[in-house]
Write a protein that holds these residues in place. Structure first.
Motif, short mmCIF file in Angstrom:
data_model
loop_
_atom_site.label_atom_id
_atom_site.label_comp_id
_atom_site.label_asym_id
_atom_site.label_seq_id
_atom_site.Cartn_x
_atom_site.Cartn_y
_atom_site.Cartn_z
N PHE A 15 -23.03 11.82 41.17
CA PHE A 15 -23.73 10.89 40.30
C PHE A 15 -24.89 10.18 41.00
CE2 PHE A 15 -19.74 8.95 41.80
CZ PHE A 15 -20.21 7.87 42.52
N GLN A 16 -25.17 10.59 42.22
CA GLN A 16 -26.39 10.24 42.92
C GLN A 16 -27.03 11.53 43.41
OE1 GLN A 16 -25.06 7.69 46.12
NE2 GLN A 16 -25.53 5.83 44.98
N ASN A 17 -28.34 11.52 43.57
CA ASN A 17 -28.97 12.74 44.06
C ASN A 17 -28.46 13.06 45.47
OD1 ASN A 17 -30.61 14.84 43.36
ND2 ASN A 17 -32.51 13.91 44.09
N HIS B 233 -28.27 6.87 35.28
CA HIS B 233 -29.17 6.92 36.44
C HIS B 233 -28.65 5.96 37.50
CE1 HIS B 233 -32.72 7.27 38.95
NE2 HIS B 233 -32.72 5.95 39.05
N ASN B 234 -28.50 6.47 38.72
CA ASN B 234 -28.20 5.65 39.89
C ASN B 234 -29.31 5.89 40.89
OD1 ASN B 234 -25.47 4.57 39.16
ND2 ASN B 234 -25.02 6.75 39.03
N ASN B 235 -29.99 4.85 41.32
CA ASN B 235 -31.26 4.99 42.04
C ASN B 235 -31.10 5.27 43.53
OD1 ASN B 235 -34.03 5.06 41.39
ND2 ASN B 235 -34.37 3.09 42.41
N GLY C 1 -34.16 5.08 46.08
CA GLY C 1 -34.81 3.78 45.99
C GLY C 1 -33.79 2.67 46.07
N ASN C 2 -34.19 1.50 45.61
CA ASN C 2 -33.27 0.37 45.59
C ASN C 2 -32.22 0.56 44.49
OD1 ASN C 2 -35.43 0.10 43.65
ND2 ASN C 2 -34.64 -1.92 43.19
N PRO C 3 -31.10 -0.18 44.53
CA PRO C 3 -30.14 -0.06 43.44
C PRO C 3 -30.81 -0.40 42.10
CG PRO C 3 -29.22 -1.32 45.27
CD PRO C 3 -30.67 -1.14 45.57
N TYR C 4 -30.75 0.53 41.17
CA TYR C 4 -31.29 0.27 39.83
C TYR C 4 -30.55 1.16 38.82
CZ TYR C 4 -34.48 -1.79 36.56
OH TYR C 4 -34.99 -2.54 35.52
N ALA D 152 -17.95 2.55 25.46
CA ALA D 152 -16.71 3.32 25.33
C ALA D 152 -16.80 4.61 26.14
CB ALA D 152 -16.44 3.63 23.86
N TRP D 153 -17.98 5.24 26.13
CA TRP D 153 -18.18 6.46 26.92
C TRP D 153 -18.06 6.16 28.41
CZ3 TRP D 153 -22.50 7.61 30.20
CH2 TRP D 153 -22.50 8.92 30.71
N MET D 154 -18.67 5.06 28.85
CA MET D 154 -18.59 4.69 30.26
C MET D 154 -17.13 4.47 30.68
SD MET D 154 -21.90 2.13 30.52
CE MET D 154 -21.51 1.60 32.20
N LYS D 155 -16.37 3.81 29.82
CA LYS D 155 -14.96 3.57 30.13
C LYS D 155 -14.20 4.88 30.21
CE LYS D 155 -10.91 0.98 28.55
NZ LYS D 155 -10.38 0.05 27.51
N GLN D 156 -14.46 5.79 29.28
CA GLN D 156 -13.79 7.09 29.27
C GLN D 156 -14.13 7.88 30.52
OE1 GLN D 156 -15.64 10.24 28.53
NE2 GLN D 156 -13.77 11.43 28.90
N GLN D 157 -15.35 7.73 31.02
CA GLN D 157 -15.79 8.47 32.20
C GLN D 157 -15.31 7.85 33.51
OE1 GLN D 157 -18.16 11.36 32.50
NE2 GLN D 157 -17.08 11.60 30.56
N GLY D 158 -14.83 6.61 33.45
CA GLY D 158 -14.50 5.90 34.67
C GLY D 158 -15.74 5.35 35.36
N ASP D 159 -16.77 5.09 34.57
CA ASP D 159 -18.06 4.62 35.08
C ASP D 159 -18.06 3.09 35.14
OD1 ASP D 159 -20.69 4.01 35.64
OD2 ASP D 159 -21.53 5.01 33.88
N GLU D 160 -18.09 2.54 36.35
CA GLU D 160 -18.08 1.10 36.54
C GLU D 160 -19.46 0.46 36.45
OE1 GLU D 160 -16.10 0.38 40.21
OE2 GLU D 160 -14.24 1.36 39.59
N GLY D 161 -20.47 1.25 36.09
CA GLY D 161 -21.80 0.69 35.88
C GLY D 161 -22.52 0.41 37.17
N ALA D 162 -23.08 -0.80 37.30
CA ALA D 162 -23.90 -1.17 38.45
C ALA D 162 -23.16 -1.03 39.77
CB ALA D 162 -24.41 -2.61 38.28
N ALA D 163 -21.84 -1.18 39.75
CA ALA D 163 -21.05 -1.15 40.98
C ALA D 163 -21.09 0.20 41.69
CB ALA D 163 -19.60 -1.52 40.67
N ILE D 164 -21.39 1.28 40.97
CA ILE D 164 -21.36 2.60 41.62
C ILE D 164 -22.72 3.00 42.18
CG2 ILE D 164 -19.48 3.33 40.11
CD1 ILE D 164 -21.44 5.25 38.75
N ASP D 165 -23.75 2.18 41.93
CA ASP D 165 -25.07 2.47 42.50
C ASP D 165 -25.16 1.81 43.87
OD1 ASP D 165 -27.60 3.37 42.88
OD2 ASP D 165 -28.55 2.17 41.31
N THR D 166 -24.47 2.42 44.82
CA THR D 166 -24.35 1.86 46.15
C THR D 166 -24.41 2.98 47.18
OG1 THR D 166 -23.02 0.38 47.54
CG2 THR D 166 -21.82 1.97 46.18
#
Length: 472
Positions: free
Chosen positions: A107-109, A344-346, A350-353, A452-466
């Protein structure tokens, strides 16, 4: 012996039995021939960073893509295909696994996939296919997840200064035996550094630029280099299709062309605007797909592997995110999926975005999860120095004295928490409707579905762009 009497002659029952057996034998033979028809071969030709709007079959005006257009003329054109993450490695991992980025791990390049997965190599291999790949090979490791037979011929390094290729090994692969095959031909065009092709074919002053660009001499100079690589891509498509014809492989081979994500220009790749996320797909399937057709069915790259499994005669694989669009190809349906999703996870580009999106065939919601931050991308925006050959530097220089250029550059760097677009009325996504009262109910519905899709995917949002530790 019993006889049957008609007006003119008598025939024994044994004679009729013989006729019936002859007819049954003929029918059995015909059925056997039909049931033993070879499974279709598949050739998938994939571009690298292609702005699909430049293809003349998708209404592009800057060049005539003759060979790609021929696939559209002889097959089906998909007008609504989207990558879920507009960067190379996640898109290819989704193509091969049938999973969205958070679930396959890339989920990151350049972040590797999880090593406990299966991919198209396994699924088609189990159905009797040879599965090979030639060219760009970013998403082919580990081998346990991607058991491709790697074929020589096309350049594997997308930033190589040349794109030399030969077809001898490809020819050997497709004519090796009677076993069906699926071969991925992964071009490196038109990925940077834009060093191949004849840019003198194009007059910079006559080019039609995308509506969301700042018009500068540097932009036009770089754009002709990019278009020259699209010409190279089109020639490669022509060479592959001619090879199929010369070897007689075209009769039972499905040819798929894929555009990947958008170009490495500001606002396209590494973003969730359509300039980055929207792609192209052409499918030529002799005898099955009606020539010269097009569809508005909504599909994503995650749907391609399930479709390949379906057309190869396999059963639906539990747990995949993608769904087969085979009924669309065969004309039995005009719909595939209801919504397409974007992520998108930057980091590390780049910077977290972090950004997330959801869309149907008309409306699109984008959530910028850290809107107080400014967007930065290291490949296009060098904050430490002004590069005279940089498109972005030429934009920011012009923005100092040009209000339109200022608006376009600020749009790229400073983004609101919510963006909502009518992509039919506003294909360049310049008119944000997020604050328009008319759309509030729809925006809220889309937010709920996206969350709902993010929850189903296990996507924690901004927290995974690290930053993640690299595996040894």
């Amino acid at each position: 012996m019993i006889y049957y009497r008609n007006h003119k002659n008598q025939c024994s029952i044994s004679h009729y039995v013989g006729l019936i057996l002859l007819v049954l034998s003929s029918l059995t033979s015909t059925f056997a021939q039909k049931s033993s028809v070879a499974k279709p071969n598949v050739i998938i030709i994939m571009a690298d960073d292609l702005d699909s709007r430049q293809l003349s079959c998708y209404s592009g005006k800057n060049l005539k893509t003759t060979h790609i257009d021929a696939l559209a003329a002889n097959g089906m054109k998909f007008n609504q295909i989207y990558t879920s993450e507009a960067m190379c490695v996640p898109t290819r991992a989704s193509l091969f696994t049938g999973l969205y980025p958070v679930r396959h791990g890339s989920f990151q390049n350049h972040k590797p996939v999880y090593d406990n997965l299966k991919s198209v190599g396994h699924y088609l291999g189990d159905l009797g296919y040879r599965v090979g790949l030639t060219g760009k090979d970013h998403s082919t490791k580990p081998k346990t997840v991607f058991p491709f037979e790697i074929i020589k011929g096309f350049e594997p390094n997308c930033v190589a200064p040349t794109d030399d290729y030969e077809l001898n090994d490809v020819k050997e692969y497709i004519t090796r035996d009677d076993k069906p095959y699926c071969l991925f031909v992964m071009s490196i065009n038109p990925h940077t550094p834009w060093t191949v092709g004849d840019s003198t074919e194009f007059d910079p002053k006559k080019l039609i630029l995308p509506a969301d660009w700042v018009d500068t001499p540097v932009t036009r100079k770089q754009y002709v280099k990019y278009l020259a690589e699209i010409r190279r891509l089109d020639n490669q498509v022509g060479d592959i299709t001619r090879l199929l014809e010369e070897t007689g492989q075209d009769k039972n081979t499905i040819v798929v062309f894929l555009g990947e994500q958008g170009a490495q220009f500001p606002g396209a790749k590494w973003n969730l605007w359509d300039a980055g996320q929207k792609s192209s797909m052409l499918v030529k399937w002799p005898g099955m797909v009606k020539p010269g057709t097009q569809t508005e069915a909504l599909v994503q790259y995650e749907d391609i592997t399930p479709t390949l499994i379906d057309l190869a005669g396999g059963k639906e694989i539990d747990g995949l995110d993608g769904k087969s669009f085979l009924p669309v190809l065969t004309g039995k349906s005009q719909r595939a999926r209801q919504y397409a999703y974007g992520i998108h996870n930057n980091i590390p580009e780049g910077n977290p975005y972090p950004i997330r999106s959801i869309r149907d065939t008309r409306y699109k919601l984008i959530l910028n999860l850290t809107p107080d931050a400014e967007y930065y991308n290291r490949f296009m925006m060098n904050a430490k120095k002004q590069d005279p050959e940089s498109v972005w530097s030429s934009w920011t220089s012009k923005a100092a004295s040009d209000s339109k250029a200022k608006r376009l550059t600020e749009r790229f760097v400073k983004r609101p928490a919510v963006e909502f677009y009518d992509t039919q009325a506003d294909p360049w996504e310049m008119n944000n409707l997020a604050d328009n009262p008319t759309y509030q109910e729809r925006i809220n519905q889309y937010k709920q579905k996206l969350q709902a899709w993010m929850k189903q995917q296990g996507d924690e949002g901004a927290a995974i762009d690290t930053i993640y530790a690299k595996k040894p």
